[in-house]
Every structure is written in structure tokens, then in C-alpha cells.
Write an enzyme that holds these catalytic residues in place. Structure first.
Site, short mmCIF file in Angstrom:
data_model
loop_
_atom_site.label_atom_id
_atom_site.label_comp_id
_atom_site.label_asym_id
_atom_site.label_seq_id
_atom_site.Cartn_x
_atom_site.Cartn_y
_atom_site.Cartn_z
N ASP A 1 9.39 3.11 0.09
CA ASP A 1 8.29 3.72 0.81
C ASP A 1 8.52 3.45 2.30
OD1 ASP A 1 5.96 4.43 2.06
OD2 ASP A 1 4.63 3.44 0.63
N TYR B 1 0.85 -1.19 0.00
CA TYR B 1 0.00 0.00 0.00
C TYR B 1 0.88 1.24 0.00
CZ TYR B 1 -3.54 3.41 1.37
OH TYR B 1 -4.38 4.49 1.40
N LYS C 1 4.31 9.84 8.69
CA LYS C 1 4.11 9.34 10.05
C LYS C 1 4.97 10.04 11.09
CE LYS C 1 1.40 5.88 8.55
NZ LYS C 1 -0.03 5.76 8.83
#
Length: 439
Positions: free
Chosen positions: A239, A144, A267
Site C-alpha cells: 500500500d 490503515y 495521493k
């Protein structure tokens, strides 16, 4: 556990927002029941609107590496807010955060701050296409990378949780430029390159598949990715939105000694406020406007509140001994859960790196999850749902999905680790968690 106010708010939310939520996995659809409405957090704890307290292993899906309302972060954000919440102009804070990121990640010479992980991965793909003059991007099935059109092909995270691996509304032409391969399968990736040696602009990968549960790279896999990309002239995009400052202070790339061409972050680097970033080699990043022709912009990019929170968080994590101690506690917790599962006959796959860990309940004893396909085949979502509620009733909040990871913060101390293991032992006494693994 009281839930009257959460249930009332849930009924109202469903009348105002699609599915009653602003992000799909929050809906509890895969575990059942009404989702919780949170009121406040402090350290390792969350309180819902009904006054129930939980040990939080979701931590806003990863950003809160220091725990909730850490004084250094609160002070930094408060001070920034007093000076103004947004300028749409250069600030000292964004330069300070960029400097920390460049220092921490040797593969990153230049960095561009954005507002989300999705923006970061979307922008990195555009940049890779421009740099290579190629159109195809390879992702791994179950990975994802946000909700940009190009990545909603065999996607993980909420798409897997809700059984929606491909989203309506994605143009076929866009999907055609996204190629997929199985994670941990270098021969499959080599076949893609061999079939399209001049078409592939980049390979994007979560170095640990943390949006499909916790799936670690097998020995040599990441090295092999790097070698294949270099051989065929494609860019390697890491990522690290989840793994950055979570699996190690220098990211997964530092942990495994990989040098990606581009890195995407989010994050932790916002300390709980909306943020993202992408960066990489100077030769690639200098193509981004205004240095080069690849356009990307954002009104709130480098927001002073987000950069203040992120800078405070990273600096606190880099204090001597802080991250290693938190990582050691995460390892003790993960190893302890694995030992209890083995003792109680619960078929469970446990993974842990840094302050991230994950649990797969298996529908076949001895099964091994190594990629997105095996996760869908062997992960027992019903048993996860039972475990989730058994832990919630004891005051421990895990992600309401089998296909998400768990996080520790520096505020999760030894007492919390011990209490969690005691709660897991009680949960694993439930026959519903053991019956399928025994036969």
C-alpha cells in the site's frame, strides 16, 4: 490569530454533516478547538477564511508534493477542463499517467486507475483472492488501508485518532477473513502462515506505517515479508498510497529493493484531485475485467482532470535534482527537530524518509515505537495537542492528530525550514511539553 469566521462556519457545518466534517480527522477532536476552514493555498502556504496564513505540513494529507496551486498543475487541469470534465471513455491522459506509473515502478506491468486509495486496496484484495483461490488477507495492527469493511480491523489513521479501532457495521464474517499481526514482527507472521498455510491470499502492508504516525520497517522486515509470501504462495500487496512518490521517486519498493505482486497508489498520482490506482505483475493483473473474470469498474476512473494533475505532478518531481533537494530539506528539518528535543529534554521519536516525516511525543523517556501497539502505549496525545496549538499560533499547520505524518513539498525552501525550527524551539520551551519527559 483570528477565528471568528471559522467558528461560525463550524457551527453551521455541524448542522449539515456528521460531526461537521467529511472526513473524521479534520474535526480537531483529538487536539481540541474549532477546526480551520481553508480559503486558498499557494506554494507552501495556506490561508484560512479569517485571513490567517500558515506554513502547511499537511498538504492535503500528502498529494501536494509540489505545493499548493503549482503553475504546471493549474495549467494542466485548466487545459483539461476546457476540453471536458468527464467522458466515461478512453482518453490519452489516462494512458500517459499509466505509462509514467509503469515506468517508475519496476514491479508494475499493468495498472488500473480508480478514484481513491480505498478503491485501490479493496480491489487489490479481491484480485489477490481470485488469483490464489484463498480467502484470508493479513494486515498489520494499526495499518490503515482505507475504509472498506475488510480493513476496518485494528485500523490506523482516523480510527486511531478517534479511538475507534473497529467500526460497527462491519459483518463478522468479513472481519473473520482479515487476520492481523504486529508490524515489524516476522515470527508472528510466520506463525499465522504456519497455522493457515493454504488459506492466506495476501499480506497487505504500508511499507512505512504512515497512518499510525511514522513507523519505519526494521532491517530485514520487508525482505522477510516478501520471502514468507513467496514461500506460502500468497501475494504481497504494498500500500503505497502515502509512500508512492513521497519516500522516493520509485516508491518504498524502489528504496528497499522489494518486488511486491501488487501495488496500491493514490495521493501524489492525482496531484490534489481524487484518484487511486492498483497494478502489478501481468499474470495477476490480466485477471481484471475485461481481460479476466475479476470485476471492477468506475464511471470516473481515469478522469481527465485527475490524470492531467497527476501527470504534471510526477513529471515535475522527476526533473533532475527536484526530489533530492526536497528530501534533503525534509531531513534537515527532521534532524533539527530531534536535536532541539534532545537539547530541551523533550521525549520525542522522529522519523523521516524522502519528503515524509513524523513526530511521536513519548510518555516514557527511552520508549521506542515500532508497531501499532507500542504507538498506542507510548504516544502522548496530550502533548501532541499542546504542540499542535503552539505551532498553529505561530503560523505552522501540522496534522491535528498524533497518529498522522507530516509532509514537505518542493515549495518548502530553506528559509521555511529555518523558520520552522525557530518555531519548534519556542514551542519546546513550554513546560507542558517537557515536564513528563524529565521525570
Amino acid at each position: 490569530m483570528r477565528m471568528r469566521e471559522s467558528e461560525r462556519l463550524w457551527e453551521k457545518a455541524k448542522q449539515l454533516m456528521p460531526g461537521g466534517v467529511n472526513s473524521p480527522v479534520r474535526s480537531f477532536r483529538s487536539v481540541g478547538g474549532a477546526p480551520l476552514f481553508m480559503a486558498r493555498g499557494e506554494g507552501p502556504y495556506l490561508w484560512d477564511v479569517d485571513g490567517n496564513r500558515y506554513v502547511d505540513f499537511v498538504l492535503s494529507w500528502g498529494p501536494l508534493a509540489l505545493g499548493h496551486a503549482h503553475p504546471a498543475v493549474v495549467d494542466a487541469v485548466t487545459a483539461a477542463a476546457r476540453g471536458g470534465t468527464s467522458f466515461g471513455a478512453n482518453t490519452v491522459g489516462e494512458t500517459e499517467l499509466a505509462d509514467l506509473l509503469v515506468q517508475a515502478l519496476p514491479s508494475v506491468d499493468l495498472v488500473r486507475l480508480v478514484n481513491s486509495g480505498t478503491e485501490a486496496t479493496m480491489s487489490a484484495a479481491r484480485l489477490a483472492r481470485a488469483y490464489t483461490s484463498r480467502d484470508k488477507v493479513v494486515k498489520f495492527a494499526g495499518g490503515y488501508h482505507g475504509h472498506a469493511d475488510m480493513y476496518l480491523v485494528k485500523a490506523g489513521s482516523g480510527a486511531s485518532t478517534l479511538g475507534l479501532p473497529d467500526s460497527p457495521g462491519v459483518p463478522q464474517a468479513m472481519a473473520a477473513d482479515t487476520l492481523t499481526a504486529p508490524f515489524n514482527d516476522l515470527p508472528a507472521l510466520r506463525s499465522l502462515f504456519a497455522a493457515r498455510p493454504d488459506d492466506i491470499a495476501a499480506v497487505i502492508v504500508e511499507p512505512i506505517m504512515a497512518n499510525m504516525g511514522f513507523i519505519a520497517p526494521e532491517d530485514g522486515f520487508l525482505d522477510g515479508l516478501q520471502s514468507l509470501c513467496r514461500e506460502y504462495g500468497a501475494l504481497l500487496i504494498f500500500d503505497e498510497v502515502i509512500t508512492g512518490f513521497r519516500v522516493g521517486l520509485y516508491g518504498a519498493q524502489g528504496l528497499w529493493g522489494i518486488e511486491p505482486d501488487l501495488t496500491c497508489l493514490g495521493k501524489v498520482i492525482g496531484g490534489g484531485l481524487p484518484v487511486g490506482a492498483y497494478g502489478g505483475r501481468a499474470a495477476v493483473m490480466e485477471m481484471v475485467a475485461p481481460s479476466g473474470p475479476v470485476y471492477q469498474a468506475g464511471t470516473l476512473a481515469g478522469n481527465p482532470l485527475a490524470t492531467a494533475a497527476g501527470t504534471a505532478t510526477i513529471r515535475a518531481l522527476m526533473e533532475p535534482g527536484v526530489f533530492p533537494a526536497a528530501s534533503a530539506r525534509a531531513r534537515r528539518l527532521a534532524d533539527g527537530i530531534a536535536a532541539i528535543a534532545q537539547e530541551r529534554g523533550v521525549a520525542l521519536q522522529v522519523g523521516c524518509e524522502g519528503t515524509v516525516f513524523g513526530l511521536f511525543f513519548l510518555n516514557e523517556p527511552g520508549a521506542r515505537i515500532v508497531d501499532g501497539e507500542s504507538a498506542r502505549r507510548y504516544a502522548d496525545t496530550e502533548r501532541w495537542a499542546r504542540f499542535f496549538h503552539l505551532m498553529l499560533e505561530q503560523g505552522f499547520y501540522f496534522a491535528p492528530s498524533q497518529f498522522e505524518v507530516a509532509f514537505l513539498s518542493v515549495a518548502h525552501d530553506d528559509e521555511i525550514v529555518a523558520a520552522t525550527l525557530e518555531a519548534v524551539e519556542r514551542a519546546f520551551s513550554d513546560p507542558a511539553l517537557r515536564m513528563r519527559s524529565a521525570g
